[in-house]
Design a protein around this motif. Structure first.
Motif, short mmCIF file in Angstrom:
data_model
loop_
_atom_site.label_atom_id
_atom_site.label_comp_id
_atom_site.label_asym_id
_atom_site.label_seq_id
_atom_site.Cartn_x
_atom_site.Cartn_y
_atom_site.Cartn_z
N CYS A 66 44.56 24.81 23.73
CA CYS A 66 45.88 24.79 23.11
C CYS A 66 46.00 25.73 21.92
O CYS A 66 47.10 26.06 21.51
CB CYS A 66 46.22 23.37 22.66
SG CYS A 66 46.39 22.22 24.03
N GLY A 67 44.89 26.12 21.37
CA GLY A 67 44.94 26.97 20.19
C GLY A 67 45.30 26.20 18.94
O GLY A 67 45.96 26.70 18.04
N ALA A 68 44.84 24.97 18.86
CA ALA A 68 45.07 24.12 17.70
C ALA A 68 43.72 23.80 17.07
O ALA A 68 42.90 23.15 17.71
CB ALA A 68 45.78 22.83 18.11
N GLY A 69 43.48 24.28 15.86
CA GLY A 69 42.17 24.10 15.24
C GLY A 69 41.11 24.85 16.01
O GLY A 69 39.98 24.38 16.14
N THR A 70 41.46 26.01 16.53
CA THR A 70 40.61 26.75 17.46
C THR A 70 39.23 27.05 16.91
O THR A 70 38.22 26.74 17.55
CB THR A 70 41.30 28.06 17.86
OG1 THR A 70 42.59 27.75 18.39
CG2 THR A 70 40.49 28.80 18.89
#
Length: 145
Positions: A66-70
């Motif tokens: 998702c590209g959240a806190g990647t």
């Protein structure tokens, strides 16, 4: 070369999405018996290291996908695969092709790359950050932002 450079962030975003999806699928297969189930006997809840590795795979892979806190998620993903390689595969032989550790090695280095260079395009992180309000103060005849 110019076309490749312009597409760099998009290619990186696609790389992140595919790597995260594949890693999350490994975790889901181990934890829930889906997608062909775990490779070998599934671990019991809380069992070290198999169950915890599967949780890292599912949650970390989903975050990277998702590209959240990647970057923060990619570090333990990389570390878990380094651990898996050196404890499960490397004692059998030196090279990954000989010891069956190609997947662990590729995931380890892929997540290290993602942690180092970031998520690329199509990440959710920018959408999840609260917007900063720009306030204006007047001092004399000038305004500061």
């Amino acid at each position: 070369m110019e076309t490749l450079e312009r597409s760099r962030e998009h290619v990186l975003g696609l790389f992140r999405i595919v790597v995260g999806l594949l890693f999350a699928c490994h975790g889901a297969a181990t934890l829930f018996g889906v997608l062909g189930g775990p490779h070998g006997a599934g671990p019991g809840v809380g069992e070290w290291p198999g169950w915890w590795a599967a949780v890292i795979q599912l949650l970390g892979g989903a975050m990277v996908l998702c590209g959240a806190g990647t970057r923060a998620a990619a570090v333990p993903c990389s570390g878990s695969m380094a651990y898996a390689y050196f404890t499960e595969h490397q004692p059998g032989a030196l090279f990954p092709i000989e010891n069956g550790g190609e997947t662990a090695a590729m995931f380890c280095w892929s997540f290290l790359l993602i942690a180092a260079i970031g998520p690329g395009s199509w990440a959710l992180a920018p959408l999840l950050r609260p917007r900063r309000r720009i306030t204006t103060r007047r001092i004399g005849t000038t305004s500061l932002h």
